[in-house]
Structure formats: C-alpha cells, structure tokens
Design a protein around this motif. Sequence first.
Motif, short mmCIF file in Angstrom:
data_model
loop_
_atom_site.label_atom_id
_atom_site.label_comp_id
_atom_site.label_asym_id
_atom_site.label_seq_id
_atom_site.Cartn_x
_atom_site.Cartn_y
_atom_site.Cartn_z
N SER A 15 37.94 6.22 63.80
CA SER A 15 39.30 5.80 63.43
C SER A 15 39.28 4.53 62.59
O SER A 15 39.96 4.43 61.57
N VAL A 16 38.50 3.55 63.01
CA VAL A 16 38.43 2.28 62.29
C VAL A 16 37.84 2.50 60.89
O VAL A 16 38.35 1.99 59.90
N LEU A 17 36.77 3.29 60.81
CA LEU A 17 36.16 3.57 59.52
C LEU A 17 37.11 4.31 58.59
O LEU A 17 37.17 4.06 57.39
N SER A 18 37.89 5.23 59.14
CA SER A 18 38.88 5.96 58.35
C SER A 18 39.95 5.03 57.81
O SER A 18 40.35 5.13 56.64
N LEU A 19 40.42 4.12 58.63
CA LEU A 19 41.44 3.17 58.18
C LEU A 19 40.91 2.25 57.09
O LEU A 19 41.60 1.96 56.11
N VAL A 20 39.68 1.78 57.24
CA VAL A 20 39.07 0.92 56.22
C VAL A 20 38.93 1.68 54.90
O VAL A 20 39.24 1.16 53.83
N TYR A 21 38.50 2.92 54.97
CA TYR A 21 38.35 3.74 53.77
C TYR A 21 39.69 3.96 53.08
O TYR A 21 39.81 3.81 51.86
N LEU A 22 40.72 4.31 53.84
CA LEU A 22 42.04 4.55 53.26
C LEU A 22 42.61 3.28 52.64
O LEU A 22 43.23 3.32 51.58
N LYS A 23 42.40 2.15 53.27
CA LYS A 23 42.89 0.88 52.73
C LYS A 23 42.19 0.56 51.41
O LYS A 23 42.82 0.11 50.46
N SER A 24 40.90 0.81 51.33
CA SER A 24 40.18 0.53 50.09
C SER A 24 40.64 1.47 48.97
O SER A 24 40.71 1.07 47.81
N GLN A 25 40.96 2.71 49.31
CA GLN A 25 41.45 3.65 48.30
C GLN A 25 42.81 3.21 47.77
O GLN A 25 43.08 3.31 46.59
N ARG A 26 43.68 2.75 48.63
CA ARG A 26 45.00 2.30 48.20
C ARG A 26 44.88 1.08 47.30
O ARG A 26 45.59 0.95 46.32
N ASN A 27 43.98 0.16 47.63
CA ASN A 27 43.79 -1.02 46.78
C ASN A 27 43.25 -0.63 45.42
O ASN A 27 43.58 -1.25 44.42
N GLY A 28 42.42 0.39 45.37
CA GLY A 28 41.90 0.87 44.09
C GLY A 28 43.00 1.39 43.20
O GLY A 28 43.01 1.16 42.00
N ILE A 29 43.96 2.10 43.77
CA ILE A 29 45.07 2.63 42.99
C ILE A 29 45.90 1.48 42.44
O ILE A 29 46.30 1.48 41.28
N LYS A 30 46.16 0.46 43.22
CA LYS A 30 46.92 -0.67 42.75
C LYS A 30 46.21 -1.38 41.61
O LYS A 30 46.82 -1.74 40.62
N SER A 31 44.91 -1.57 41.74
CA SER A 31 44.19 -2.28 40.69
C SER A 31 44.13 -1.44 39.42
O SER A 31 44.17 -1.99 38.32
N GLU A 32 44.06 -0.12 39.51
CA GLU A 32 44.09 0.74 38.33
C GLU A 32 45.44 0.62 37.64
O GLU A 32 45.52 0.56 36.41
N LEU A 33 46.51 0.56 38.42
CA LEU A 33 47.84 0.41 37.86
C LEU A 33 47.98 -0.92 37.15
O LEU A 33 48.52 -1.01 36.05
N VAL A 34 47.48 -1.97 37.76
CA VAL A 34 47.54 -3.30 37.15
C VAL A 34 46.74 -3.32 35.85
O VAL A 34 47.21 -3.84 34.83
N LEU A 35 45.56 -2.74 35.84
CA LEU A 35 44.74 -2.72 34.63
C LEU A 35 45.41 -1.90 33.53
O LEU A 35 45.35 -2.28 32.35
N SER A 36 46.07 -0.82 33.87
CA SER A 36 46.78 -0.02 32.87
C SER A 36 47.93 -0.82 32.27
O SER A 36 48.17 -0.76 31.06
N ASN A 37 48.65 -1.57 33.10
CA ASN A 37 49.74 -2.39 32.60
C ASN A 37 49.23 -3.49 31.68
O ASN A 37 49.82 -3.76 30.63
N ILE A 38 48.14 -4.12 32.05
CA ILE A 38 47.56 -5.18 31.21
C ILE A 38 47.11 -4.61 29.88
O ILE A 38 47.35 -5.19 28.82
N GLU A 39 46.49 -3.45 29.91
CA GLU A 39 46.04 -2.82 28.68
C GLU A 39 47.22 -2.46 27.78
O GLU A 39 47.16 -2.65 26.56
N ALA A 40 48.30 -1.95 28.36
CA ALA A 40 49.48 -1.60 27.58
C ALA A 40 50.10 -2.84 26.95
O ALA A 40 50.54 -2.81 25.79
N LEU A 41 50.15 -3.93 27.68
CA LEU A 41 50.71 -5.16 27.13
C LEU A 41 49.82 -5.75 26.05
O LEU A 41 50.31 -6.31 25.06
N ALA A 42 48.53 -5.63 26.19
CA ALA A 42 47.61 -6.20 25.23
C ALA A 42 47.51 -5.40 23.94
O ALA A 42 47.17 -5.94 22.89
N SER A 43 47.83 -4.12 23.99
CA SER A 43 47.66 -3.27 22.81
C SER A 43 48.71 -3.53 21.74
O SER A 43 48.49 -3.25 20.57
#
Length: 73
Positions: A15-43
């Motif tokens: 259970s603990v390992l599953s929660l850690v994995y899911l949390k890391s996946q959610r953070n990855g999605i947020k960082s991808e979204l942030v990087l896409s926004n930065i790229e769009a603003l910079a272009s």
Amino acid sequence: MKKKKVILSLFMAVSVLSLVYLKSQRNGIKSELVLSNIEALASGEDNQIYQCFGIGSLDCPQISTKVAFIRIL
C-alpha cells in the motif's frame, strides 16, 4: 497469529509503495504541464518571415545563429 502479522505487514508495504508511486506519477504530470506552458510562452506569437544575412552579432530568430542583418518580410 504470526502469519496474520506477516500478511498485514506485506499488505501495508504494498500500500505504501503504491501511494508513493501514484504521487510521483501525479507530480510528473504537473511538471510536464508546467514545461509545456513555459515552452508556449517562450516560443512567441509572431508569424513574421525573417531573412538573415552575413555573419555578425545579431541573433537570427529562425535559426538562432549570429548574423549581420535581419530583414523582416
């Protein structure tokens, strides 16, 4: 009784390992979204066509090299 403790501790570990994995996946999605926004603003939003000539100290917007002259069409 000992078997129940082993099963319970195994379940808790999974259970603990599953929660850690899911949390890391959610953070990855947020960082991808942030990087896409930065790229769009910079272009930028200009749709102009540039012609770059020579070798100099100006940055050509299309190819990002140093040029002497930039002509906007």
